[in-house]
Scaffold this motif. Sequence first.
Motif, short mmCIF file in Angstrom:
data_model
loop_
_atom_site.label_atom_id
_atom_site.label_comp_id
_atom_site.label_asym_id
_atom_site.label_seq_id
_atom_site.Cartn_x
_atom_site.Cartn_y
_atom_site.Cartn_z
N GLU A 164 2.94 7.26 7.86
CA GLU A 164 3.87 8.06 8.66
C GLU A 164 5.28 7.49 8.61
OE1 GLU A 164 1.99 8.17 12.49
OE2 GLU A 164 0.73 9.90 11.96
N SER A 165 5.40 6.17 8.65
CA SER A 165 6.75 5.58 8.59
C SER A 165 7.40 5.82 7.23
CB SER A 165 6.69 4.08 8.90
OG SER A 165 6.05 3.36 7.87
N ILE A 166 6.61 5.79 6.16
CA ILE A 166 7.15 6.05 4.82
C ILE A 166 7.67 7.48 4.72
CG2 ILE A 166 6.46 6.35 2.40
CD1 ILE A 166 4.56 3.91 2.83
N VAL A 167 6.89 8.43 5.20
CA VAL A 167 7.30 9.84 5.13
C VAL A 167 8.46 10.11 6.07
CG1 VAL A 167 6.53 12.22 5.50
CG2 VAL A 167 5.02 10.59 4.34
N ASN A 168 8.44 9.52 7.28
CA ASN A 168 9.55 9.71 8.22
C ASN A 168 10.87 9.19 7.68
OD1 ASN A 168 8.22 11.06 10.32
ND2 ASN A 168 7.50 9.15 11.24
N GLU A 169 10.81 8.12 6.91
CA GLU A 169 12.02 7.54 6.30
C GLU A 169 12.42 8.28 5.02
OE1 GLU A 169 14.05 4.97 7.35
OE2 GLU A 169 12.92 5.07 9.24
N LYS A 170 11.66 9.32 4.68
CA LYS A 170 11.90 10.11 3.45
C LYS A 170 11.84 9.25 2.19
CE LYS A 170 14.12 14.13 5.40
NZ LYS A 170 12.95 14.97 5.24
N LEU A 171 11.00 8.22 2.25
CA LEU A 171 10.77 7.38 1.07
C LEU A 171 9.68 7.98 0.17
CD1 LEU A 171 10.95 3.89 2.79
CD2 LEU A 171 12.58 4.84 1.14
N ALA A 172 8.98 8.98 0.66
CA ALA A 172 7.94 9.67 -0.12
C ALA A 172 7.79 11.08 0.41
CB ALA A 172 6.62 8.92 -0.04
N ALA A 173 7.34 11.97 -0.46
CA ALA A 173 7.08 13.34 -0.05
C ALA A 173 5.70 13.47 0.57
CB ALA A 173 7.20 14.27 -1.26
N CYS A 174 4.76 12.63 0.11
CA CYS A 174 3.38 12.74 0.56
C CYS A 174 2.68 11.40 0.39
CB CYS A 174 2.66 13.81 -0.29
SG CYS A 174 0.91 13.95 0.04
N VAL A 175 1.79 11.09 1.32
CA VAL A 175 0.94 9.90 1.22
C VAL A 175 -0.49 10.34 1.50
CG1 VAL A 175 0.43 7.60 2.09
CG2 VAL A 175 2.81 8.39 2.02
N ASN A 176 -1.38 10.12 0.54
CA ASN A 176 -2.81 10.36 0.74
C ASN A 176 -3.46 9.06 1.18
OD1 ASN A 176 -2.30 12.01 -2.23
ND2 ASN A 176 -2.87 13.17 -0.43
N ILE A 177 -4.39 9.16 2.12
CA ILE A 177 -5.15 7.99 2.56
C ILE A 177 -6.59 8.16 2.08
CG2 ILE A 177 -5.92 6.62 4.53
CD1 ILE A 177 -3.52 7.70 6.10
N VAL A 178 -7.02 7.24 1.20
CA VAL A 178 -8.37 7.30 0.65
C VAL A 178 -9.20 6.23 1.36
CG1 VAL A 178 -9.76 7.14 -1.44
CG2 VAL A 178 -7.40 8.00 -1.58
N PRO A 179 -10.17 6.64 2.17
CA PRO A 179 -10.97 5.66 2.92
C PRO A 179 -12.11 5.09 2.09
CG PRO A 179 -11.66 7.86 3.51
CD PRO A 179 -10.51 8.02 2.52
N GLY A 180 -12.68 4.01 2.60
CA GLY A 180 -13.94 3.49 2.08
C GLY A 180 -13.88 2.85 0.71
N ILE A 181 -12.78 2.19 0.37
CA ILE A 181 -12.78 1.47 -0.91
C ILE A 181 -13.16 0.01 -0.64
CG2 ILE A 181 -11.01 2.98 -1.88
CD1 ILE A 181 -9.04 0.62 -1.64
N GLN A 182 -13.72 -0.60 -1.64
CA GLN A 182 -14.08 -2.02 -1.53
C GLN A 182 -13.28 -2.77 -2.58
OE1 GLN A 182 -18.20 -3.13 -2.24
NE2 GLN A 182 -18.07 -4.62 -0.58
N SER A 183 -12.54 -3.77 -2.14
CA SER A 183 -11.69 -4.56 -3.04
C SER A 183 -12.31 -5.93 -3.26
CB SER A 183 -10.29 -4.71 -2.45
OG SER A 183 -9.69 -3.44 -2.29
N ILE A 184 -12.44 -6.28 -4.52
CA ILE A 184 -12.92 -7.61 -4.91
C ILE A 184 -11.79 -8.27 -5.68
CG2 ILE A 184 -14.68 -8.87 -6.22
CD1 ILE A 184 -16.50 -6.38 -5.77
N TYR A 185 -11.31 -9.40 -5.20
CA TYR A 185 -10.09 -9.98 -5.77
C TYR A 185 -10.11 -11.50 -5.63
CZ TYR A 185 -8.85 -9.96 -0.81
OH TYR A 185 -8.86 -10.16 0.55
#
Length: 198
Positions: free
Chosen positions: A113-134
């Motif tokens: 929301e802060s990214i879109v409110n600042e007009k730094l992006a037109a759209c942000v998708n949130i993809v849930p449930g990923i697992q990161s191994i790093y």
Amino acid sequence: MVLGNLLSGHLLRALPIALPSGHAASSAAPLHRRRVPLVGAFWVLSLGALSALSYRAGCIHSQRRAPLLRPKFANQPSVGALHSTGMAAASTVPSIVVYVTVPNHEVGKKLAESIVNEKLAACVNIVPGIQSIYWWDGKVQTDSEELLIIKTRESLLNSLTEHVKANHEYDVPEVIALPINGGNVKYLEWIKNTTRDN
């Protein structure tokens, strides 16, 4: 074999061809007033024979048409190159997709929301449930995260990166940009029109 059958007397007798004056018409072929050019009749017969041969050869049509229908993503020009070729509207700007991982949905939604409110992006998708191994702190780590997919202008990458670093919980947040090499021109124009210049 097919062409021989087509040229046999059975089909030729059925063609509505008027005989020149002085020739007797057989009882099997009625005389019609409308004339069909003999060249046209042979062209139709040839077309039918070629279609039959193509069918027997096994999908010749699809093999010949496949290169015309196959997308060429590997050789797709950049948005800047599309401008010069006239394939994209002049009002589009080079655009990117940016990946940012977040620890949970609440953090991701707030950051998006802060990214879109600042007009730094037109759209942000949130993809849930990923697992990161790093690799971190000298060992392999495993965490559940969510992924933000951010669509924006290429010229806003530095500002977006600084915004993420200032508003993220991680010491070293992921910010990875990938170029958008093409797509729906109207969507690319929407990205331009929904984001700030710099």
